[in-house]
Write a protein that holds these residues in place. Structure first.
Motif, short mmCIF file in Angstrom:
data_model
loop_
_atom_site.label_atom_id
_atom_site.label_comp_id
_atom_site.label_asym_id
_atom_site.label_seq_id
_atom_site.Cartn_x
_atom_site.Cartn_y
_atom_site.Cartn_z
N SER A 77 0.71 -1.15 -0.04
CA SER A 77 0.03 0.00 0.11
C SER A 77 0.91 1.11 0.12
N LYS A 78 0.38 2.47 -0.56
CA LYS A 78 1.06 3.76 -0.60
C LYS A 78 1.28 3.99 0.83
N ASP A 79 0.41 3.81 1.98
CA ASP A 79 0.80 3.95 3.28
C ASP A 79 2.17 3.40 3.78
N TRP A 80 2.11 2.12 3.59
CA TRP A 80 3.32 1.51 3.74
C TRP A 80 4.49 2.32 3.16
N GLU A 81 4.56 2.56 2.12
CA GLU A 81 5.55 3.16 1.29
C GLU A 81 6.05 4.57 1.97
N GLU A 82 4.87 5.25 2.09
CA GLU A 82 5.13 6.48 2.75
C GLU A 82 5.60 6.42 4.49
N ARG A 83 5.34 5.55 5.09
CA ARG A 83 5.90 5.09 6.25
C ARG A 83 7.39 4.77 6.37
N LYS A 84 7.52 3.82 5.49
CA LYS A 84 9.06 3.46 5.13
C LYS A 84 9.97 4.38 4.88
N ILE A 85 9.54 5.30 3.87
CA ILE A 85 10.33 6.54 3.40
C ILE A 85 10.54 7.47 4.52
N ARG A 86 9.65 7.55 5.30
CA ARG A 86 9.87 8.54 6.73
C ARG A 86 10.78 7.88 7.66
N GLU A 87 10.57 6.59 7.86
CA GLU A 87 11.37 5.69 8.43
C GLU A 87 12.96 6.03 8.26
N TYR A 88 13.09 5.53 6.97
CA TYR A 88 14.41 5.79 6.53
C TYR A 88 14.94 7.28 6.34
N MET A 89 14.08 8.18 6.26
CA MET A 89 14.82 9.58 6.35
C MET A 89 15.04 10.07 7.84
#
Length: 100
Positions: A77-89
């Motif tokens: 899901s797009k939510d998962w992608e956004e969470r992962k991006i924020r986590e990596y940042m």
């Protein structure tokens, strides 16, 4: 002027999307025609040994992935992608602060 640029970007994205979907339909049509022809050849000349399903299976897998890409089907899901991006940042920011 800014509104024109955004409209143009949306138009270009939509145009690219239509091009991808059209490419998929061409691929699908070619697949159906060629596999039908291979089935005909197989049944006409070597009906005791069925081999047409091997190219059908191999090409079908490629066609499946082409369709998933063309219609933007994702198993994540797009939510998962956004969470992962924020986590990596955030992790990158923490690691950067360690060395300062």
């Amino acid at each position: 002027m800014e509104n024109f640029n955004e409209d143009y970007k949306r138009y270009e994205c939509a145009k690219e999307r239509v091009k991808e979907i059209k490419g998929f339909y061409i691929h699908l049509f070619t697949y159906v025609c060629v596999i039908s022809f291979l089935l005909f050849i197989n049944l006409k000349y070597s009906e005791d040994h069925l081999w047409f399903y091997w190219p059908m299976l191999g090409w079908g897998i490629g066609l499946l992935f082409h369709g998933l890409k063309a219609f933007e089907v994702s198993f994540v899901s797009k939510d998962w992608e956004e969470r992962k991006i924020r986590e990596y940042m955030e992790n990158e920011k923490k690691n950067q602060n360690k060395f300062e």
